[in-house]
Write an enzyme that holds these catalytic residues in place. Structure first.
Site, PDB file in Angstrom:
ATOM      1  CE1 TYR A   1      41.573  40.354  43.594  1.00 37.98           C
ATOM      2  CE2 TYR A   1      41.066  38.848  45.388  1.00 37.98           C
ATOM      3  CZ  TYR A   1      41.716  39.963  44.911  1.00 37.98           C
ATOM      4  OH  TYR A   1      42.526  40.701  45.745  1.00 37.98           O
ATOM      5  CB  CYS A   2      42.532  37.223  37.860  1.00 36.63           C
ATOM      6  SG  CYS A   2      41.241  37.050  36.611  1.00 36.63           S
ATOM      7  NE  ARG A   3      43.407  43.029  33.203  1.00 38.40           N
ATOM      8  CZ  ARG A   3      42.506  43.388  32.288  1.00 38.40           C
ATOM      9  NH1 ARG A   3      41.722  44.411  32.487  1.00 38.40           N
ATOM     10  NH2 ARG A   3      42.399  42.708  31.171  1.00 38.40           N
TER      11      ARG A   3
ATOM     12  N   GLY B   1      38.668  38.046  35.431  1.00 38.58           N
ATOM     13  CA  GLY B   1      37.988  36.760  35.535  1.00 38.58           C
ATOM     14  C   GLY B   1      38.569  35.689  34.641  1.00 38.58           C
TER      15      GLY B   1
ATOM     16  CE1 TYR C   1      40.494  44.873  44.102  1.00 39.52           C
ATOM     17  CE2 TYR C   1      41.465  46.295  42.434  1.00 39.52           C
ATOM     18  CZ  TYR C   1      41.103  46.058  43.750  1.00 39.52           C
ATOM     19  OH  TYR C   1      41.341  47.025  44.706  1.00 39.52           O
TER      20      TYR C   1
END
Length: 121
Positions: free
Chosen positions: A88-90, A92, A117
């Protein structure tokens, strides 16, 4: 009949819980991602920057910054390519790029959190 199938496919794409990108990469919605990472010990990686990670992250996630490409490849090469990996990142975006990179590095099963996230909280 063909138009009905096209419409159903379109709605499935828009509203389906899981969106398959290819045989290696699967985008999971929040409930599916949460269930998967809570059901067993998994390789869970946050590909955001250290500052973003330190501001809040999913429990038990390892931070490997996507923007630091030399370290990114080095750290991912330490992980098991045969076991599923959850990213995951901020939002997607970065995790999708990371997923494609991991696919090219030989990872077999990559799961990406839809919405990142920001969607987690």
């Amino acid at each position: 009949m063909k138009s009905i199938l096209i419409i159903m496919s379109f709605f499935s794409f828009l509203f389906g819980s899981n969106t398959q990108q290819n045989d290696t990469i699967t985008i999971l919605d929040k409930p599916s991602f949460k269930m998967a990472i809570n059901s067993k010990k998994v390789q869970l990686v946050d590909v955001r920057t250290p500052n973003e990670f330190n501001a809040g992250h999913i429990k038990n996630a390892k931070n490997i910054d996507f923007f630091n490409q030399s370290n990114f490849i080095k750290e991912f090469n330490k992980l098991n390519k045969e076991e599923p990996i959850y990213l995951y990142c901020r939002s997607g975006n970065r995790s999708q790029k990371a997923a494609r990179k991991l696919d090219s590095l030989g990872f077999k099963k990559i799961f990406d959190l839809k919405g990142g996230y920001m969607n987690w909280n």
